[in-house]
Design an enzyme around this catalytic site. Structure first.
Site, PDB file in Angstrom:
ATOM      1  N   LYS A 190       0.818  -1.224   0.000  1.00 35.87           N
ATOM      2  CA  LYS A 190       0.000   0.000   0.000  1.00 35.87           C
ATOM      3  C   LYS A 190       0.850   1.272   0.000  1.00 35.87           C
ATOM      4  CE  LYS A 190      -4.307  -1.702   1.931  1.00 35.87           C
ATOM      5  NZ  LYS A 190      -5.285  -1.697   2.989  1.00 35.87           N
ATOM      6  N   ASP A 233     -10.299   2.905   1.498  1.00 28.74           N
ATOM      7  CA  ASP A 233     -10.493   2.336   2.845  1.00 28.74           C
ATOM      8  C   ASP A 233     -10.893   3.431   3.822  1.00 28.74           C
ATOM      9  OD1 ASP A 233      -9.817  -0.281   2.325  1.00 28.74           O
ATOM     10  OD2 ASP A 233      -7.712  -0.059   2.899  1.00 28.74           O
TER      11      ASP A 233
HETATM   12  P1  NAP Z   1      -1.261  -4.480   9.736  1.00 29.95           P
HETATM   13  O1  NAP Z   1      -0.727  -3.304   8.977  1.00 29.95           O
HETATM   14  O2  NAP Z   1      -0.506  -5.738   9.747  1.00 29.95           O
HETATM   15  O3  NAP Z   1      -1.498  -4.020  11.272  1.00 29.95           O
HETATM   16  C1  NAP Z   1      -1.948  -4.917  12.238  1.00 29.95           C
HETATM   17  C2  NAP Z   1      -2.192  -4.186  13.562  1.00 29.95           C
HETATM   18  O4  NAP Z   1      -2.718  -5.128  14.485  1.00 29.95           O
HETATM   19  C3  NAP Z   1      -0.938  -3.611  14.185  1.00 29.95           C
HETATM   20  O5  NAP Z   1      -1.249  -2.408  14.833  1.00 29.95           O
HETATM   21  C4  NAP Z   1      -0.564  -4.687  15.218  1.00 29.95           C
HETATM   22  O6  NAP Z   1       0.140  -4.204  16.326  1.00 29.95           O
HETATM   23  C5  NAP Z   1      -1.929  -5.128  15.670  1.00 29.95           C
HETATM   24  N1  NAP Z   1      -1.882  -6.451  16.256  1.00 29.95           N
HETATM   25  C6  NAP Z   1      -1.700  -7.626  15.598  1.00 29.95           C
HETATM   26  N2  NAP Z   1      -1.719  -8.644  16.480  1.00 29.95           N
HETATM   27  C7  NAP Z   1      -1.915  -8.095  17.724  1.00 29.95           C
HETATM   28  C8  NAP Z   1      -2.040  -8.644  19.025  1.00 29.95           C
HETATM   29  N3  NAP Z   1      -1.974  -9.945  19.235  1.00 29.95           N
HETATM   30  N4  NAP Z   1      -2.272  -7.790  20.044  1.00 29.95           N
HETATM   31  C9  NAP Z   1      -2.350  -6.448  19.837  1.00 29.95           C
HETATM   32  N5  NAP Z   1      -2.243  -5.874  18.622  1.00 29.95           N
HETATM   33  C10 NAP Z   1      -2.016  -6.692  17.580  1.00 29.95           C
HETATM   34  O7  NAP Z   1      -2.703  -4.845   9.208  1.00 29.95           O
HETATM   35  P2  NAP Z   1      -3.791  -3.901   8.496  1.00 29.95           P
HETATM   36  O8  NAP Z   1      -3.563  -3.907   7.026  1.00 29.95           O
HETATM   37  O9  NAP Z   1      -3.848  -2.595   9.197  1.00 29.95           O
HETATM   38  O10 NAP Z   1      -5.122  -4.747   8.755  1.00 29.95           O
HETATM   39  C11 NAP Z   1      -5.688  -4.846  10.053  1.00 29.95           C
HETATM   40  C12 NAP Z   1      -7.073  -5.483   9.935  1.00 29.95           C
HETATM   41  O11 NAP Z   1      -7.906  -4.641   9.132  1.00 29.95           O
HETATM   42  C13 NAP Z   1      -7.079  -6.851   9.243  1.00 29.95           C
HETATM   43  O12 NAP Z   1      -7.939  -7.694   9.967  1.00 29.95           O
HETATM   44  C14 NAP Z   1      -7.669  -6.552   7.878  1.00 29.95           C
HETATM   45  O13 NAP Z   1      -8.357  -7.668   7.340  1.00 29.95           O
HETATM   46  C15 NAP Z   1      -8.625  -5.432   8.214  1.00 29.95           C
HETATM   47  N6  NAP Z   1      -8.985  -4.586   7.067  1.00 29.95           N
HETATM   48  C16 NAP Z   1     -10.307  -4.427   6.801  1.00 29.95           C
HETATM   49  C17 NAP Z   1     -10.710  -3.653   5.728  1.00 29.95           C
HETATM   50  C18 NAP Z   1     -12.174  -3.523   5.438  1.00 29.95           C
HETATM   51  O14 NAP Z   1     -12.535  -3.092   4.334  1.00 29.95           O
HETATM   52  N7  NAP Z   1     -13.056  -3.839   6.381  1.00 29.95           N
HETATM   53  C19 NAP Z   1      -9.774  -2.997   4.932  1.00 29.95           C
HETATM   54  C20 NAP Z   1      -8.415  -3.127   5.251  1.00 29.95           C
HETATM   55  C21 NAP Z   1      -8.032  -3.921   6.324  1.00 29.95           C
HETATM   56  P3  NAP Z   1       1.754  -4.106  16.323  1.00 29.95           P
HETATM   57  O15 NAP Z   1       2.075  -2.838  15.607  1.00 29.95           O
HETATM   58  O16 NAP Z   1       2.097  -4.103  17.747  1.00 29.95           O
HETATM   59  O17 NAP Z   1       2.252  -5.329  15.579  1.00 29.95           O
END
Ligand code: NAP
Length: 487
Positions: free
Chosen positions: A285, A321
């Site tokens: 991204k 998004d």
């Molecule tokens: P990402 O960049 O990998 O970020 C993941 C986040 O989750 C980080 O802040 C991470 O914290 C935190 N995290 C992961 N495991 C954790 C744990 N065990 N305890 C506490 N915090 C934890 O992922 P992303 O792209 O932002 O996506 C996040 C979610 O959004 C996913 O489930 C994705 O499917 C969803 N999403 C939904 C849409 C939609 O249209 N609804 C669109 C985009 C994304 P750290 O920094 O500490 O690792």
């Protein structure tokens, strides 16, 4: 044409594969080398569909370990039993053609070449050598680990288009999926798809029903516009089940496929001029920004795009998004002036927090890794805090933008307790739609908004940017939920 390989290995399984795939197969390929008892005549007689006889030796990725004369005998049996096409490897072409007697006029020859250790370098020379055989159809297959490696198949297709030569060109493996799905868009004659029992004769084959029902690959033309999802991983994405039917409903001749990519630079070079647009997911991204000629102001602030569209002066990038999330929230509660806490500091958190700032909310970012929270907060000009300090901020709107609670860990939540001040809880996670975080919030009387609402809204805007026409949000939601129910 969609070719379904009949792989057996038992005769019963082979017969079942013919019966269950008959609806979607235009042609069958009898993989004699994979059958435990090659009763070729019986299998050929069991279908009215035309059939390719193939007996692939080990050196080309097959299982046949016997002598060449034994292999030719098996192929001759298939010819005598009525196989319409015979596949002969390039290195066996001379002796094979001398030995095999086609008898029937309708008999056609396929010369094939398989490269099992990555994309070959000299596609022009290979094409010229294969063409020289005079075979009616040239088939070229190789293994790809990254979608940019489809470039060898694209080049092969391009050479064949100039000559009006019938070809099959396949980048095998998940990363090469688009070479199969888009075969007609690239001018190919046919491609291979797996049988309905989930068997494949080569890595990366999708079931024939998926090729026909989801992608409608066999009805595409060289004018069909190509869109797709760019990222890694992409295999679990539901986008193909949403974009493809909606393009059709909107009257657009366009197809949406998946590109598993690690090397974005090489991919953008390979597909320059081929791709009309793409959805962008992790980990690209932010990296995608450098390939764009123009970017919408919000995406520039966020430093990340999830949507790219080709325009006359180059690619344009947007972040649907961010708007999708905030439109979903504001459908229920205005955010301006409210204390708005975002849990997480990844791509989704950054998008939600950035758009909330733009809409006048008082935004805080809280994350497990403090350093990342600080980075996001600083870039957006807001404050950050630790996860265990969230209650003291007395949030009115609380957003889970972490991946905590996503399937299969559906009993996990990002916070032990949801503060009593929360009026609206929003979760970016869409699988499941109703996460534990939202259930707890609902139990405390808060308004809840699911990630499905965000997904549907961002997809509506993305499809509008791709096609120039806006799909119905209810249609997107319906297709999304149907795709999630049937993985
Ligand atoms: P990402 O960049 O990998 O970020 C993941 C986040 O989750 C980080 O802040 C991470 O914290 C935190 N995290 C992961 N495991 C954790 C744990 N065990 N305890 C506490 N915090 C934890 O992922 P992303 O792209 O932002 O996506 C996040 C979610 O959004 C996913 O489930 C994705 O499917 C969803 N999403 C939904 C849409 C939609 O249209 N609804 C669109 C985009 C994304 P750290 O920094 O500490 O690792």
């Amino acid at each position: 044409m969609i070719i379904v390989p009949i792989t057996g290995p038992s005769m019963e399984e082979a017969t079942n594969q013919i019966v269950s795939s008959a609806r979607h197969a235009d042609l069958f390929e009898l993989r004699i080398d994979l059958l435990s008892r090659p009763e070729v005549g019986m299998l050929i007689a069991s279908t009215r569909k035309p059939l390719i006889a193939t007996c692939r030796p080990v050196r080309e990725g097959g299982r046949f370990e016997g002598r060449e004369d034994e292999r030719f005998d098996l192929l001759q049996q298939a010819i005598d039993a009525g196989a319409r096409y015979v596949d002969l490897e390039l290195d066996a072409w001379g002796p094979g053609r001398q030995r095999l007697d086609s008898r029937r006029r309708s008999q056609q020859w396929i010369v094939s070449h398989h490269v099992l250790d990555g994309p070959p370098g000299r596609v022009d020379a290979l094409y010229a050598t294969m063409k020289k055989t005079g075979a009616g159809i040239l088939k070229f297959a190789y293994v790809a680990d990254d979608a940019w490696e489809i470039h060898a198949a694209l080049h092969f297709f391009a050479l064949a288009r100039k000559d009006r030569q019938r070809v099959i060109a396949i980048a095998m493996g998940e990363a090469g999926e688009a070479s199969r799905v888009l075969y007609k868009v690239f001018g190919g004659w046919a491609t291979f798809a797996g049988s309905e029992d989930g068997r494949q004769s080569a890595p990366g084959q999708l079931p024939a029903s998926t090729m026909k029902r989801v992608f409608r690959s066999n009805t595409r033309t060289t004018r069909t516009k190509i869109f797709g999802l760019v990222g890694n991983p992409v295999g679990q994405s539901k986008g193909i089940y949403i974009h493809n039917p909606l393009y059709r409903r909107l009257g657009r001749d366009a197809i949406y496929c998946r590109f598993k990519i690690d090397d974005l630079t090489r991919f953008m070079k390979t597909f320059d001029g081929v791709l009309s647009g793409c959805s962008v997911t992790a980990p690209h991204k932010q990296a995608m920004m450098k390939f764009l000629a123009s970017v919408d102001p919000l995406a520039r602030t966020l430093g990340a795009v999830n949507t790219v569209v080709r325009r006359s002066r180059g690619y344009f990038g947007a972040n649907t998004d961010a708007r999708g999330a905030l439109d979903a929230i504001e459908q229920r509660l205005r955010v301006s002036g409210r204390r708005f806490v975002v849990l997480g500091a990844g791509g989704a958190a950054r998008a939600v927090a950035g758009e909330a700032v733009r809409r006048g909310a008082r935004v805080y970012v809280a994350n497990r890794t403090a350093q990342r929270a600080e980075g996001v907060a600083r870039s957006l000009g807001v404050q950050w805090t630790a996860l265990d300090n969230v209650a003291s901020l007395e949030p009115e709107i609380l957003v889970n933008a972490t991946s905590v609670g996503m399937w299969p860990n559906i009993d996990a939540t990002p916070l032990k307790e949801i503060p009593g001040t929360v009026r609206l809880a929003f979760d970016v996670i869409y699988n499941p739609a109703m996460t534990k975080f939202l259930k707890v919030a609902e139990g405390q009387g808060a308004i809840t908004v699911t990630g499905v609402e965000m997904y549907a809204r961002q997809a509506v805007e993305q499809i509008r940017l791709f096609t120039g026409r806006k799909p119905d949000a209810a249609d997107v939601r319906h297709l999304f939920l149907a795709a999630t129910r049937n993985p």
